[in-house]
Design a protein around this motif. Structure first.
Motif, PDB file in Angstrom:
ATOM      1  N   ASN A 111      -7.699   0.541   3.973  1.00 20.92           N
ATOM      2  CA  ASN A 111      -7.354  -0.646   4.767  1.00 20.92           C
ATOM      3  C   ASN A 111      -7.045  -1.845   3.876  1.00 20.92           C
ATOM      4  O   ASN A 111      -6.123  -2.628   4.163  1.00 20.92           O
ATOM      5  CB  ASN A 111      -8.497  -1.006   5.729  1.00 20.92           C
ATOM      6  N   TYR A 114      -3.594  -1.194   2.306  1.00 23.54           N
ATOM      7  CA  TYR A 114      -2.522  -1.351   3.302  1.00 23.54           C
ATOM      8  C   TYR A 114      -2.333  -2.822   3.666  1.00 23.54           C
ATOM      9  O   TYR A 114      -1.198  -3.312   3.761  1.00 23.54           O
ATOM     10  CB  TYR A 114      -2.845  -0.531   4.547  1.00 23.54           C
ATOM     11  N   SER A 115      -3.441  -3.522   3.850  1.00 20.23           N
ATOM     12  CA  SER A 115      -3.375  -4.946   4.179  1.00 20.23           C
ATOM     13  C   SER A 115      -2.714  -5.729   3.043  1.00 20.23           C
ATOM     14  O   SER A 115      -1.913  -6.640   3.278  1.00 20.23           O
ATOM     15  CB  SER A 115      -4.783  -5.483   4.447  1.00 20.23           C
ATOM     16  N   HIS A 116      -3.043  -5.352   1.808  1.00 26.02           N
ATOM     17  CA  HIS A 116      -2.446  -6.019   0.645  1.00 26.02           C
ATOM     18  C   HIS A 116      -0.946  -5.723   0.577  1.00 26.02           C
ATOM     19  O   HIS A 116      -0.151  -6.626   0.269  1.00 26.02           O
ATOM     20  CB  HIS A 116      -3.143  -5.559  -0.633  1.00 26.02           C
ATOM     21  N   TYR A 117      -0.567  -4.481   0.852  1.00 34.95           N
ATOM     22  CA  TYR A 117       0.857  -4.120   0.895  1.00 34.95           C
ATOM     23  C   TYR A 117       1.604  -5.040   1.864  1.00 34.95           C
ATOM     24  O   TYR A 117       2.705  -5.495   1.583  1.00 34.95           O
ATOM     25  CB  TYR A 117       1.030  -2.680   1.368  1.00 34.95           C
ATOM     26  N   GLN A 118       0.985  -5.267   3.031  1.00 34.14           N
ATOM     27  CA  GLN A 118       1.638  -6.082   4.059  1.00 34.14           C
ATOM     28  C   GLN A 118       1.855  -7.520   3.598  1.00 34.14           C
ATOM     29  O   GLN A 118       2.786  -8.193   4.046  1.00 34.14           O
ATOM     30  CB  GLN A 118       0.797  -6.092   5.344  1.00 34.14           C
ATOM     31  N   SER A 119       0.997  -7.979   2.709  1.00 35.77           N
ATOM     32  CA  SER A 119       1.076  -9.383   2.274  1.00 35.77           C
ATOM     33  C   SER A 119       2.064  -9.594   1.138  1.00 35.77           C
ATOM     34  O   SER A 119       2.421 -10.731   0.830  1.00 35.77           O
ATOM     35  CB  SER A 119      -0.310  -9.864   1.824  1.00 35.77           C
ATOM     36  N   TYR A 125       8.713  -4.401  -2.911  1.00 33.44           N
ATOM     37  CA  TYR A 125       9.206  -3.124  -2.374  1.00 33.44           C
ATOM     38  C   TYR A 125      10.524  -2.716  -3.008  1.00 33.44           C
ATOM     39  O   TYR A 125      10.878  -1.532  -2.992  1.00 33.44           O
ATOM     40  CB  TYR A 125       9.350  -3.230  -0.853  1.00 33.44           C
ATOM     41  N   ASN A 335       1.011 -12.292  -4.220  1.00 27.33           N
ATOM     42  CA  ASN A 335       2.143 -12.694  -3.393  1.00 27.33           C
ATOM     43  C   ASN A 335       2.550 -14.116  -3.788  1.00 27.33           C
ATOM     44  O   ASN A 335       1.760 -15.048  -3.676  1.00 27.33           O
ATOM     45  CB  ASN A 335       1.748 -12.652  -1.912  1.00 27.33           C
TER      46      ASN A 335
END
Length: 595
Positions: A111, A114-119, A125, A335
């Motif tokens: 989690n 995944y949360s870090h990926y979203q940020s 990417y 980020n």
């Protein structure tokens, strides 16, 4: 262990699981050792009393003596069974604490990743492929879990067993203990090296299997192309070659694995022989009993498997450290798209670019050079240009998927960097050039854009995007599942569903990035007529290489190689007789022929 120290925060979070696990391991080890002690008493009971029993042969007392003797043996047997049962219970609790802890940490870590990926920003990417991202959240986390769970569980078991058993063995007999332990370090080192070879070959097999799966996936995804070019036979041959490569590597691994158990059993045998040899001489000398030899043989077997697992544990820790290092690389990525003031307010829709230059950070390509323009709230702007002219980059900057290299982007006379990201993006409607639909129903794909799911709004959006009738023609209507990436829909239908998704949220700023490229001229005209109603009252940006899409806009700008070369209305640009007029002359005859 430096990389694995990142997990310490999770160990602290689940400290009660860990402490309970250590307690249960200690109790299970005690109940694992205790039966050997009872075996010693039982064997000594037999050896010490068998001659007395035989001497009573023919006497009535022999039966009474046998009853007492047999009763004692049964009591010992029941005790051994009770201890085994208690050990089994505590082993159950060990797994319910240590292994449960590993699963909880695995859940939290996935989690967190995944949360870090979203940020992370879009540039992240562009630098990393999807397969690598997926591997770090699945394969790498799984390897880390093996360290958190089995590795810690077996490691603690080994430590507690040695801490309790070895000192106890030395109190019984130092010589016998040393003879029993001689082969164990050799066993541990041997298992370590064999395990390393197994792991190396396992990784080679995983790479080969990944290649095989990727090839099969591409072949199935591109089956139309394969059949169209009659390349089925070539495809089968290539798949067979990759399968052969996988088979050869698998057989090599099997050969190494076949050494594993013979090696363990051989060294257990050596340890047992040494124990019997050293013990027998002392039995003859009268310093030990037969019960002691039996007890030590049990201890040798108790120690063998934990020691054998030491090499496996070391290997697990090495693999987990390598995986956690890969995970940490991404978790440490920061980020750079952050808000300076976290400004949350309802925007009106004024957009202004002031001398904006943008260079893609990953490739160094200069996409925009000193671009300036302004759109008033409710106005529409068409951005026209050839491929690679920087059209989509403007949409990315307005969405703040990237920050400018130079210059400023203003929304309602406020620098875009001051806005709260979620607040800003929730007021934008964006139809990307590369349409992406989720493997879900058409209804859920359109409703994905809404702030609050509203059935009436979904239906209205579908009608505005001129896709409602197409949807209703499907047997299941809005409940039709679109398949992976929307594969069951035509290109035009996918684009219109994507448009419906964008307008379903009633955005203040609507951006259409070449969103009509997959529809025919007739459908385009129908959608454009609908768009007149949709665009009314909201700022709209139409990005396209087709001049026909630009006619709706209040203003048009023309880009070429990242530079703004022309701007004005459709009529003004036609009169300029420049690049826009050239594009118009090239495209209009083709569109007339198609119509």
């Amino acid at each position: 262990m430096k990389e694995l120290s990142y997990l310490n925060k999770y160990f602290f979070k689940y400290k009660y699981h860990l402490i309970s696990g250590i307690l249960f391991i200690t109790l299970s080890v005690i109940f694992q050792i205790a039966p050997a002690l009872i075996v010693r008493y039982a064997i000594n009971l037999v050896t010490e009393n068998i001659n007395i029993y035989r001497s009573l042969d023919g006497l009535r007392l022999q039966d009474s003596y046998y009853s007492v003797f047999a009763g004692s043996i049964i009591i010992y047997a029941v005790l051994i069974l009770a201890l085994a049962l208690l050990r089994g219970i505590f082993l159950f609790f060990v797994r319910q604490t240590i292994i449960a802890m590993s699963r909880l940490i695995e859940y939290d870590l996935k989690n967190e990743i995944y949360s870090h990926y979203q940020s992370l920003p879009l540039s992240f990417y562009r630098r990393n492929n999807t397969g690598d991202l997926m591997n770090r959240i699945s394969e790498d986390v799984s390897k880390v879990r093996m360290y958190i769970g089995p590795s810690i569980m077996y490691g603690l078991n080994l430590f507690v067993l040695f801490a309790i058993l070895i000192p106890y063995m030395f109190t019984i007999n130092v010589t016998l203990t040393l003879f029993a332990l001689i082969p164990l370090p050799i066993l541990s080192i041997s298992i370590y090296y064999v395990n390393n070879i197994i792991n190396k070959r396992s990784e080679e097999i995983q790479i080969s299997q990944s290649g095989l799966s990727t090839y099969a996936q591409e072949a199935f995804s591109g089956i139309r192309v394969l059949k169209s070019f009659t390349k089925e036979k070539d495809s089968v041959e290539q798949f067979t070659n990759k399968s052969d490569e996988y088979k050869i590597k698998s057989l090599k691994l099997t050969k190494i694995q076949s050494l594993f158990f013979p090696l363990i059993l051989g060294l257990i045998g050596v340890s047992t022989i040494l124990t019997v040899y050293a013990g027998s001489t002392q039995v003859i000398n009268g310093t030990l009993t037969f019960g002691n030899i039996a007890e030590f043989i049990i201890y040798v077997n108790l120690l063998t498997w934990p020691v054998a697992s030491l090499g496996w544990i070391s290997s697990l820790i090495q693999r987990a450290a390598a995986s956690q290092k890969r995970i940490n690389e991404f978790l440490k990525t920061k980020n750079n798209i952050i808000s300076t003031e976290n400004l949350k307010k309802e925007i009106k829709g004024e957009v202004e670019f002031k001398d904006v230059t943008f260079v893609y950070p990953d490739s160094g390509i200069i996409a925009l050079k000193k671009i300036s323009f302004k759109i008033e709230p409710g106005q529409s702007l068409a951005i026209i240009g050839t491929t690679g002219s920087g059209k989509s980059t403007i949409a990315n900057l307005i969405s703040r998927l990237y920050d400018t290299s130079e210059g400023n982007v203003l929304i309602d006379n406020t620098d875009i960097e001051k806005y709260h990201l979620v607040s800003l993006r929730s007021q934008l409607g964006y139809v990307p050039q590369d349409v992406f639909l989720f493997s879900d129903t058409i209804y859920n794909n359109i409703a994905f854009g809404t702030i609050k799911m509203d059935e009436d709004r979904v239906i209205e959006a579908a009608k505005e995007a001129d896709v409602y009738q197409n949807i209703m023609d499907f047997p299941e209507g809005f409940n039709t599942r679109v398949g992976e990436r929307g594969i069951t829909l035509s290109g035009g239908q996918k684009q219109r569903v994507s448009i419906a998704r964008a307008i379903s949220r009633n955005p203040k700023i609507l951006m259409l990035d070449d969103s009509l490229s997959a529809v025919d001229t007739k459908t385009e005209n129908t959608i454009l007529n609908s768009m007149k109603r949709i665009m009314k009252g909201r700022t709209s940006i139409i990005i396209s290489h087709r001049v026909s899409s630009a006619k709706l806009a209040d203003k048009i700008i023309v880009l070429d190689d990242g530079q703004l070369v022309e701007k004005g209305t459709h009529e003004e640009l036609i009169k300029l007789n420049g690049m826009y007029k050239e594009l118009y002359d090239k495209q209009t005859p083709n569109e007339e022929e198609l119509s």
